[in-house]
Design an enzyme around this catalytic site. Structure first.
Site, PDB file in Angstrom:
ATOM      1  CB  CYS A 257       5.600  36.475 -48.369  1.00 38.94           C
ATOM      2  SG  CYS A 257       6.324  35.651 -49.782  1.00 38.94           S
TER       3      CYS A 257
ATOM      4  CG  HIS B  90       9.209  39.322 -47.092  1.00 40.30           C
ATOM      5  ND1 HIS B  90       9.030  38.227 -46.296  1.00 40.30           N
ATOM      6  CD2 HIS B  90       8.970  38.901 -48.350  1.00 40.30           C
ATOM      7  CE1 HIS B  90       8.707  37.177 -47.024  1.00 40.30           C
ATOM      8  NE2 HIS B  90       8.661  37.552 -48.283  1.00 40.30           N
TER       9      HIS B  90
ATOM     10  CD  GLU C 117       9.366  39.599 -42.946  1.00 35.28           C
ATOM     11  OE1 GLU C 117       8.604  40.500 -43.358  1.00 35.28           O
ATOM     12  OE2 GLU C 117       9.515  38.528 -43.556  1.00 35.28           O
TER      13      GLU C 117
END
Ligand SMILES: Nc1ncnc2c1ncn2[C@@H]1O[C@H](COP(=O)(O)OP(=O)(O)O)[C@@H](O)[C@H]1O
Ligand SMILES: [Mg+2]
Lengths: 226, 87, 752, 87
Positions: free
Chosen positions: A87, A196, A198
């Site tokens: 991002c 994302h 994560e």
């Protein structure tokens, strides 16, 4: 032996702790890096996390790109250090010209947060070895400036060289050209993407999917040769 | 002290949804006769000392490397007249 | 630009006859006389600035105070309450050594004037309240009210507000996990932008706003001070006090979320190293508030050198500096030997920090400018001893007629087609429609601990990765109910938020509120306010959930027309292990649907009456708090023991609204049967409180029924999760596609 | 066809976080001598037909009611010379 993966904190980074958690869950050792330090602490790979570094003022990633740590990241990435930009990290990588093209505001002019379907187009990068090419995965997406643009020549080249790593499937959430969600450099060590991973590493949290964990297991395998 | 203005606009071939949103809203506001709107950024820099060619060259560098991303944007640099036509 | 000569304390004493513009600053004559009496002389311009902002309605709660006392007086015994009303935010014990602080605040008027910045700075303000308690903020919520959905101005206000809340909260890295969006023409000129935040800390890290210990330093850190939001104070800055030039100072502030993010990080780092004795955020009334509150809550006095305040605008007068509402600033009290380390941390984060004063032995707040004393007051008289009004209140004459206009007598659908048609209209109406267009502009995932977010009944955040301990929050408020009966309306708001928390499996613990009303000078409005507070306080006592803090927003009216009384209630709950949370979505075909609670013919203030008849009249649903408590206990036990797979509380729109939401979310339909003793219409649309639907796996049916039976909670089997449509047997069928189009199409179409 | 440019800037007394962020970054880029930076918006409107006083008045209305929020922003409206000094 495990791998040491650095996570840079810029002022305004938001997902640095989450990325460290994902690295830990994958079995690697997260190492905090600070934007004012040139020192990369001998890490084996670096993640530039999501967030709004410097408030995304001017342009997303434009100010961070000039931080001391980025000097070292640019230098070592060119020498082969695996670097993942998520991002805001992706935005920084394009501003730093480690990846071609640029990120602009979403075509619908709003921030967008959703569970996004992606196709893995290239499972040969340092960060995608545990996926299979053509696989569809779901990863949360959340951004204001996620519209990937580049001129046709660059886009054609990326496609021809297999450097489009991820593409949006079913819905293009930001107007990115050719549905591009993530790309890599020629060597395949530097990868940037808007969604994302994560935030998709634990079954209970967020969307409840764990499709993102493979980023971190991929790099771990690559680094420790397991 | 002088003011230098750097205008940064998206290159013409790049989609400008903000400009388009403004343009689309115009009829609703009772506005006709505007065929295109583009939205960009304006930076006003207050420069200490004289704005000579050397200073302008440095500001052009700044615009090129920092204020604009020339992959997607064009820019212009101008010295601003002090007495600006207000409104 | 300061006046010559400077209006020092000495000068004020020597010139008792100088007329000050107290009226222009919003003070009443008797209030000004009280200041004269307190000081024994006329105030200086700076003192007047401080008293006038601190004694304003917004800061002093002068109209609401006498009523708000009930929250303390009637507070239930609660072991959970660590810090109660009166601090920046209340603090609740959630177990395992963790404490949680949360609060809701309003930023209504600024958001009407400049929607983006008004809403953004609303988020900024509430988050600073949370950090000032010593906590790391972990989530935000945003209860919103706008004018009619199809009014052109709503197109200006709503997108701006939503972008502002998102723009600020997303940039801070705080997941947005809940809120409300309500449209009603009563909010046309007075949209309500309430913002709430939750923070987490260890018990030992709780910090309070107080300045103790003579010699301790007062450090101002964060943004530079500019001329933001000082309106009236510029009069004081003029050459003579009566030379009231039009103010050039902005009434709206621009937020800088990036600066606030740095403020959070450096504050938490300072807490971690135990560098801070007391701390206060700068919000309304800026330094006036921070210095007088810190000083009056501590043991000593305080001396401040105003020249040391870093300025954005060097022309500001001392009065203006004291009143400035520049955002993203905090004030910390630090022991002298720790100041260097504190400043170092600020520098690490590129945050400007300056020692502006120190705690003194005395009990005065003294402020200096250019070496001269311009303020010398007892800080308590500024911060805590403002005027208190017993404003007259009276039940309005129209209340009887409104209640007599019974919604139960409205024409009801007569055929299956009409029933089907009204269901579609209901789920597509702006208030019942999906709010995805709005909530998808908020980051739900950041921090990686979000267990539940929109559109679940409550937002839920994991706070301990090992044990799975989590907290849940829901906010609710129904202005239509409150208009019909403000006492019951406030209780229903609490009941709904309480129910929403329990529906997800969390135990409700404590309450924060934001009370949005019209002008307190109107006895009818004052009555609504008094009734709502009384209702809420009574209900909190009965449910055992203390009010830990909140906010009052008055004067939400245009001319004579006030908004509906709108008490917004936030309930915080705790869950031992987030793995056991119950989501809204239907998850598995074949599971049995049960309706918990009693359904009566209750349509007063209902969504149905609004959507189908544009009607508001009668009485709101009956309140039964014991039933709410029992329902909550059942929902929590059922979740803990794995007896239910999904649950959804029933509120506006009634049962059909809840079924449609659960079906659409899970992508699984339902077949429903009207239970004995009810007609189809009442079954679908009644808004009786104290109800929820649950999906029970067949293997758990007996156990679940036994539990409800044993505890006396009515549980009625109403159908089964099945297929690709919502079907009411013998009446109609609506495919999920048709429902989805109706439910999700409305808001985007209105705002495109 | 003519181009009218509307520049919208935050009022001087209003905080400009974006401009500030740019300014603070300058020393790191090796830039000195710029004492203030403000960042605003530039709208380029392509107007059909002649840009007479009436047209300008309408565009001023548009700027006042839509392109700028005059609570926090100022704006200027100018007709742009066609041959603009590029870069
Ligand atoms: N402005 C908002 N911000 C965040 N979440 C919102 C907002 N408005 C509605 N929601 C969420 O959408 C869902 C449905 O809202 P609502 O119908 O008001 O819930 P309920 O009736 O259960 O109180 C809830 O999860 C609520 O938190
Ligand atoms: Mg609910």
């Amino acid at each position: 032996m495990t791998a040491r993966i650095g996570v840079v904190t810029f002022p305004g980074s938001l997902d640095d702790r989450d990325t460290q958690r994902a690295i830990r869950l994958a079995g690697a050792e997260p190492v905090a890096l600070w934007h004012k330090d040139k020192d990369l602490k001998q890490v084996d790979a670096v993640v530039l996390p999501g967030g709004f570094s410097y408030g995304d003022y001017l342009r997303a990633g434009a100010i961070s790109r000039f931080s001391p740590v980025m000097g070292s990241v640019i230098e070592q990435a060119k020498a082969g250090l695996p670097v993942l930009g998520i991002c805001n990290g992706f935005q920084i990588l394009t501003e730093a010209h480690l990846l071609p093209g640029a990120m602009l505001g979403n075509d619908h002019l709003h921030f967008i947060c959703r569970d996004q379907k992606l196709r893995v187009e290239n499972a040969g990068t340092a960060w995608t070895g545990d996926y299979t090419a053509g696989q569809d995965i779901h990863i949360p997406l959340k951004n204001m400036d996620g519209r990937y643009v580049a001129d046709d020549y660059t886009l054609d080249k990326l496609e021809a060289e297999g450097r489009v790593v991820f593409r949006y499937v079913d819905f293009n959430p930001n107007g990115s050209l050719r549905d591009i969600a993530g790309i890599t450099n020629e060597a395949g060590n530097v990868v940037g993407l808007m969604p994302h991973p994560e935030h998709a590493v634990e079954p209970l949290i967020g969307t409840g999917r764990t499709d993102g964990l493979l980023f971190f297991t991929s790099i771990l395998k690559k680094l420790v040769g397991a | 002290m002088a003011r230098v203005v750097v205008d940064v606009m998206l290159k013409p071939e790049i989609l400008d949804p903000q400009g388009q949103a403004v343009q689309r809203a115009l009829p609703r506001l009772g506005f006709e006769g505007i065929s295109d709107v583009r939205q960009g950024k304006r930076f006003e820099l207050e420069v200490d000392g004289p704005v000579d060619e050397a200073a302008l060259a440095r500001i052009r560098d700044l615009a090129e490397s920092f204020l604009a991303n020339t992959v997607i944007e064009d820019f212009t640099v101008k010295v601003e007249e002090v007495a600006e036509a207000a409104k | 630009m300061s006046r010559t000569p400077l209006d020092t304390v000495e000068h004020a004493t020597a010139t008792p006859d100088v007329e000050l513009p107290w009226a222009e600053l919003g003070l009443k004559k008797d209030e000004y006389e009280r200041i004269l009496e307190i000081l024994g002389r006329r105030p200086t311009g700076a003192e007047l600035a401080m008293y006038s902002v601190m004694w304003s309605e917004h800061c002093s709660y002068k109209s609401s105070k006498v009523h708000l006392r009930q929250f303390g007086e009637k507070a239930p015994e609660s072991d959970a309450l660590l810090v109660g009303i009166g601090e920046n935010a209340g603090v609740v014990d959630v177990g395992q050594g963790y404490a949680v602080t949360f609060k809701v605040e309003s930023h209504n008027h600024p958001s009407y004037v400049e929607p983006y910045q008004g809403a953004a700075t609303g988020v900024g303000g509430i988050v600073r309240d949370i950090i000032a308690m010593g906590a790391r903020p972990v989530a935000v919520v945003d209860p919103l009210r706008f004018g009619a959905a199809d009014h052109p101005d709503t197109k200006r206000v709503l997108p701006g507000v939503v972008a502002g809340i998102g723009g600020y909260g997303n940039c801070l890295g705080l997941p947005n996990i809940g809120g409300e969006v309500v449209f009603d023409s009563c909010y046309q000129g007075n949209p309500l932008v309430n913002a709430g935040a939750i923070g987490v800390m260890r018990h030992e890290d709780i910090h309070l706003a107080k300045a103790s210990g003579a010699g301790n330093k007062v450090v101002l850190y964060g943004a530079r001070t500019g001329g933001d939001g000082i309106g009236g104070a510029s009069i004081l800055a003029s050459e003579t006090f009566d030379d009231a030039k039009p103010s050039k100072r902005p009434a709206v502030q621009v937020g800088d979320p990036f600066q606030e993010k740095l403020l959070i990080e450096c504050t938490l780092e300072a807490f971690q190293e135990k560098l801070v004795v007391g701390i206060q955020d700068l919000g309304a009334a800026g330094l006036s508030c921070a210095t007088s509150e810190l000083a009056s809550n501590g043991s000593g006095g305080m001396r401040v050198t105003l020249d040391d305040v870093p300025l954005r605008d060097s022309t500001l007068s001392p009065e203006e500096i004291l009143m400035s509402e520049s955002q993203e600033r905090m004030c910390a009290v630090v022991e002298p030997e720790k100041v260097d380390r504190f400043l170092e941390i600020c520098e690490k984060w590129d945050v400007i920090a300056t020692v502006i004063g120190e705690v003194t032995d005395g009990d005065r707040l003294e402020i200096y400018w250019h070496g001269e004393k311009i303020v010398d007051v007892d800080p308590r008289t500024v911060a805590h001893e403002g005027p208190v009004y017993e404003r007259p209140y009276a039940r309005p004459e129209w209340q009887d007629a409104l209640q007599a206009d019974d919604a139960n007598k409205l024409p009801r659908p007569e055929t299956s087609e009409e029933l089907r048609d009204q269901v579609l209209r209901l789920v597509a109406s702006p208030n019942q429609a999906s709010k995805k267009w709005i909530t998808s502009q908020y980051d739900h995932f950041v921090q990686g601990n979000t267990v539940l977010a929109q559109p679940e009944d409550s937002g839920m955040i994991r706070i301990d990765e090992e044990s799975g301990l989590g907290v849940a929050i829901a906010t609710d408020g129904n202005g239509r109910y409150a208009k019909l009966d403000p006492y019951a309306g406030a209780q229903l708001a609490l009941a709904e938020a309480y129910r929403n928390v329990a529906t997800t499996g969390a135990k409700p613990l404590a309450v924060s509120d934001c009370l949005n009303f019209g002008s307190p000078e109107d006895p009818a409005v004052m009555w609504q306010f008094a009734e709502a507070v009384r209702g809420l306080a009574d209900a909190c006592r009965q449910l055992g959930t203390p009010v830990t803090g909140g906010n009052v927003s008055l004067y939400n009216q245009t001319g004579e027309v006030a908004i509906h009384p709108t008490p917004v209630v936030a309930v915080l709950g705790v869950i031992d292990d987030v793995a056991r949370r119950t989501p809204v979505a239907f998850r598995e075909e074949g599971q049995l649907l049960y309706l918990l609670g009693d359904t009566r013919e209750e349509f007063g203030g209902s969504a149905w009456s609004q959507v189908v008849h544009d009607h508001l009249g009668g009485l709101p649903p009956q309140v039964d708090l014991e039933r709410e408590r029992l329902l909550a206990e059942i929902l929590i036990s059922a979740s803990r023991d794995g007896m239910i797979d999904s649950a959804h509380d029933l509120s506006d729109g009634g049962l059909i609204q809840a079924v449609v939401e659960s079906a659409l979310l899970g992508g699984k339909g339902a077949r429903l049967i009207v239970p004995d003793g009810l007609d189809a219409f009442t079954f679908l649309f009644s808004e009786s409180a104290g109800r929820a639907i649950v999906a029970v796996p067949r293997s758990e049916e007996v156990r679940f029924n036994d539990m409800c039976g044993a505890r006396g909670l009515p549980a009625t089997r109403i159908g089964v999760v099945d297929g690709g449509a919502v079907e009411l047997q013998g009446e109609f069928e609506l495919s999920l596609e048709e429902l989805r189009e109706a439910h999700e199409g409305t808001i985007p179409a209105l705002l495109k």
